[in-house]
Write a protein that holds these residues in place. Structure first.
Motif, PDB file in Angstrom:
ATOM      1  N   TRP A 124       0.830  -1.144  -0.059  1.00 23.49           N
ATOM      2  CA  TRP A 124       0.018  -0.041  -0.111  1.00 23.49           C
ATOM      3  C   TRP A 124       1.032   1.468  -0.020  1.00 23.49           C
ATOM      4  O   TRP A 124       1.939   1.272   0.576  1.00 23.49           O
ATOM      5  CB  TRP A 124      -0.954   0.071   1.365  1.00 23.49           C
ATOM      6  CG  TRP A 124      -1.843  -1.236   1.549  1.00 23.49           C
ATOM      7  CD1 TRP A 124      -1.002  -2.327   1.973  1.00 23.49           C
ATOM      8  CD2 TRP A 124      -2.903  -1.531   1.236  1.00 23.49           C
ATOM      9  NE1 TRP A 124      -2.076  -3.252   2.326  1.00 23.49           N
ATOM     10  CE2 TRP A 124      -3.280  -2.843   1.569  1.00 23.49           C
ATOM     11  CE3 TRP A 124      -4.081  -0.703   0.566  1.00 23.49           C
ATOM     12  CZ2 TRP A 124      -4.482  -3.441   1.302  1.00 23.49           C
ATOM     13  CZ3 TRP A 124      -5.111  -1.333   0.213  1.00 23.49           C
ATOM     14  CH2 TRP A 124      -5.483  -2.532   0.554  1.00 23.49           C
ATOM     15  N   ASP A 173      -3.706   4.152  -1.191  1.00 19.94           N
ATOM     16  CA  ASP A 173      -3.932   3.527  -2.224  1.00 19.94           C
ATOM     17  C   ASP A 173      -3.285   1.829  -2.303  1.00 19.94           C
ATOM     18  O   ASP A 173      -2.092   1.832  -1.750  1.00 19.94           O
ATOM     19  CB  ASP A 173      -3.343   4.150  -3.548  1.00 19.94           C
ATOM     20  CG  ASP A 173      -4.361   5.410  -3.738  1.00 19.94           C
ATOM     21  OD1 ASP A 173      -5.447   5.585  -3.205  1.00 19.94           O
ATOM     22  OD2 ASP A 173      -3.824   6.253  -4.371  1.00 19.94           O
ATOM     23  N   THR A 192      -1.113   7.901   0.787  1.00 19.63           N
ATOM     24  CA  THR A 192      -2.694   7.978   0.040  1.00 19.63           C
ATOM     25  C   THR A 192      -3.629   6.979   0.483  1.00 19.63           C
ATOM     26  O   THR A 192      -4.888   6.998   0.466  1.00 19.63           O
ATOM     27  CB  THR A 192      -2.354   8.071  -1.353  1.00 19.63           C
ATOM     28  OG1 THR A 192      -2.218   6.746  -1.921  1.00 19.63           O
ATOM     29  CG2 THR A 192      -1.560   9.267  -1.886  1.00 19.63           C
TER      30      THR A 192
END
Length: 363
Positions: free
Chosen positions: A120, A126, A124
């Motif tokens: 990850w 993401d 962020t």
């Protein structure tokens, strides 16, 4: 640094409460001062099932950070010194068994029951990479340069992934005869340590991908922590907490605890260690003598994982009760959200309060 974010399951930004910022018990007198030295843990809620693994980042210009793995399938990121929630990583479709952060907290990695390990973006939130496995992934660990990821799990294999070549097949190391519970890099990423349900700890050479040495135990090892400074290894099995040389696998010393222990962690200065297990308690021991320095019962279920922060000022614990708790190494010291105000005199009207249970702060 950008404020870390998360997918839209919760409000963005850091979550704090007024209670978490008002740790000022107004006690006075000698008895009150003694009582004030009792632990006031910070309770980090948000998970809905047992917390089974946690890890701290290194110290960065923005502080240090904490990641937690939980059977609810939603690993969380927090500010390490306060427990403030930063974000939740969404993407796994099963219980998350292992979680880690790289040194500068720019990346996180998780291993789960959905037969995958994920990398990850920890800034962020993401998902960067999803690495398919053939069975449950229990352990993940970055190399120091964050370019490779080591995984281990139910299929008994160690895998090394080149994160810059995600299409390439991982290197695989076999030898364990049961599920791997924990695996980590050691010796400057030249070697690998692994613990498995086959009741062994094994040391592997990265270049030749062969076993260097192993230790057999009478019971499965419940946890393993590697300390790069001094090349030390902390193992727990049954009621035993044992310290080994990580490169020779020679026993340095061992101690017996009052209960079955699931996890232990050594202070960065190596003067004390903490442990937690089936009796819901956190124990703090003197490393040199083995003396039981403190014990606290704060969780409402067995403790599955415990780790010291990188600066040694606190330790975190994760439990069957679904919470993380942060505990001060030096009780009464002003640090993070802990602040103790001790007036010179305690009025008689509030003297009864010193006999109560110390408050808990929610983070």
């Amino acid at each position: 640094r950008l404020q870390r974010s998360q997918p839209a399951t919760a409000a963005s930004g850091r979550v704090r409460t007024a209670q978490a910022h008002s740790l000022e018990p107004e006690w006075g007198g000698s008895l009150a001062r003694a009582m004030a030295m009792r632990q006031t843990p910070l309770t980090c809620s948000g998970h809905t099932r047992p917390v089974v693994d946690l890890a701290f980042s290194g110290i960065t210009p923005y502080g240090y950070f904490l990641i937690s793995a939980c059977k609810d399938g939603k690993p969380m990121l927090r500010q390490g010194d306060t427990g403030d929630w930063i974000g939740t990583f969404l993407g796994h479709k099963g219980a998350v068994w292992g979680a880690t952060l790289n040194k500068d907290a720019s990346k996180g990695a998780t291993g789960a029951a959905d037969f995958s390990a994920k990398v990850w973006d920890a800034v962020t939130g993401d998902e960067l990479i999803s690495l398919a496995h053939k069975h449950i992934v229990k352990s993940v660990d970055f190399t120091q340069d964050s370019n490779h990821l080591l995984t281990g799990g139910q299929d008994k294999l160690l895998r090394i992934y080149d994160l810059n070549k995600t299409d390439a097949e991982p290197l695989e190391i076999g030898g364990h005869t049961s599920a791997i519970k924990k695996a980590c890099w050691c010796n400057g990423d030249k070697q690998i340590l692994s613990a498995a349900d086959d009741k062994t700890i094994r040391l592997w050479d990265r270049e030749s991908m062969t076993e260097v040495k192993s230790i057999n135990f009478g019971t499965s090892v419940s946890s393993m922590e590697y300390i790069p400074k001094g090349e030390m290894l902390i193992l727990t099995h049954g009621k035993t907490i044992a310290f080994y040389n990580a490169l020779s696998l020679e026993l340095i010393k061992s101690f017996d605890a009052p209960a079955s222990i699931n996890s232990a962690s050594l202070h960065p200065e190596k003067d004390c260690f903490v442990a937690g297990g089936d009796d819901f308690k956190l124990y703090k021991f003197d490393y040199n003598t083995g003396e039981d320095l403190e014990s606290y019962k704060g969780h409402f279920g067995p403790i599955h994982c415990v780790r010291f922060s990188p600066d040694g000022e606190l330790y975190a614990s994760g439990s069957e009760d679904g919470t993380l708790r942060l505990w001060q190494t030096t009780v009464g010291k002003t640090y993070g959200l802990w602040k103790c105000v001790l007036p010179e005199e305690l009025s008689s009207e509030n003297s009864d309060s010193i006999y109560g249970t110390p408050p808990e702060a929610k983070a």
